[in-house]
Scaffold this active site. Structure first.
Site: not given
Length: 344
Positions: A235, A273, A275
């Site tokens: 992340s 992830s 983000d």
């Protein structure tokens, strides 16, 4: 400024230019007037973790919220306060960054801190904003070791001027692109509607891919000894601040550009992830016309990309008692590759 005074480097130290717009005085998010940064860092044989606080001084008893925007590159994360931030375009508290499983304790501690401040004697609703990445490769994340004392320490240490980067605060135990990652920051001075403004970024990096610096590949498998460090959680948290008087919608547009900048350093935006980018303004006055925002968008992407690189360049090799190690990127090899590619 690197954590612990270690002799590391920033992108500007390597001779890479700033792009279309000049860097700010400290080349940090603190170049935005009134924006402070503080860290609480925990380094032991089993814990490498912490809290990073981004504190706008403009949030006080007189000004209870600042315009803000949110962009989600991939929602595999635990960004506390996200829906109200997105719905209202308003930031009501400092932004704290921390470790994934400590995020909820950190958010409660931030709420307690805010309720004790002047102007909140009768408050019955408040939206604490806490972002996170997973430092489980280098830290005993399940211990949920962070709490009130760490939050208070990070907030109390928040200051203007140079910002410690690398393996510090919320970046103490993170891994990025096969190297030790961490906290990075950068800024640009940019004209908006004919007025000089500052845009600054701070990042917490913990994502996978193949690092690229100024367009030059820096594969971790070729640059570090032994196995490449594993990115757990995969992340990135990005916070952008500006003194340009943008509104929430315009700040959300800036936040999306901040996410775009991750690709410039080689992020692979993997399935797992998380983000996120938050952008906020400390400026006052009417928002400018959208037609003049292109320089702000470019400056945002440049500042974020440099902050991402700085988080790796500044980080120092970190290991866990169980044997996991995330190596610092070797600066001599970086300089050699940049020179060979004609970038410096």
């Amino acid at each position: 400024m690197t954590a612990g005074g270690a002799e590391r480097a920033r992108l500007s130290d390597l001779g890479i230019g700033s792009g279309a717009f000049p860097r700010g005085r400290e080349n940090a998010i603190t170049d935005v007037p009134g924006v402070l940064v503080g860290h609480a860092t925990v380094h032991t044989d089993r814990l490498h973790t912490g809290v990073t606080a981004i504190v706008p001084e403009q949030l006080d008893a007189e000004r209870r919220w600042l315009p803000a925007g949110l962009a989600v590159g991939n929602g595999f994360g635990k960004l506390i306060g996200a829906t109200q931030l997105q719905e209202l375009g308003a930031l009501e508290t400092p932004i704290l960054l921390t470790s994934t499983l400590s995020a909820y304790r950190v958010a409660d501690a931030l709420l307690g801190h805010m309720l004790g401040r002047p102007g909140h004697e009768s408050t019955t609703t408040l939206n604490p904003v806490v972002g996170e990445t997973n430092d489980g490769f280098l830290s005993d994340i399940r211990s949920r070791a962070l709490g009130v004392a760490d939050v208070e320490r990070a907030l109390a240490s928040a200051a203007s001027g140079p910002v410690a980067e690398g393996a510090v605060g919320a970046g103490a135990g993170t891994v990025a692109l096969g190297f030790k990652g961490g906290i990075g920051t950068s800024s640009r001075t940019v004209p908006v509607a004919g007025e000089p403004c500052t845009v600054g970024a701070i990042v917490q990096t913990n994502f996978s891919g193949t690092l690229s610096i100024a367009g030059v590949p820096m594969p971790s498998a070729e640059l570090v000894p032994g196995p490449t460090a594993e990115t757990v959680g995969n992340s990135c948290m990005i916070v952008v601040a500006t003194d340009a008087p943008l509104d929430g919608r315009q700040l959300a547009r800036c936040a999306r550009r901040a996410i775009f900048a991750m690709r410039g350093v080689g992020a692979d935006f993997a399935q797992g992830s998380g983000d996120y980018a938050i952008a906020f303004s400390v400026g006052a006055g009417a928002p400018p016309d959208d037609a003049v925002l292109s320089p702000m968008f470019q400056a945002t992407m440049d500042a974020v990309e440099e902050a991402l690189v700085n988080s790796i360049l500044a980080a120092t090799t970190t290991g866990h008692a169980d044997g996991n190690v995330a190596h610092a990127i070797p600066l001599a090899a970086v300089r050699e590759r940049l020179a060979a590619a004609g970038r410096v």
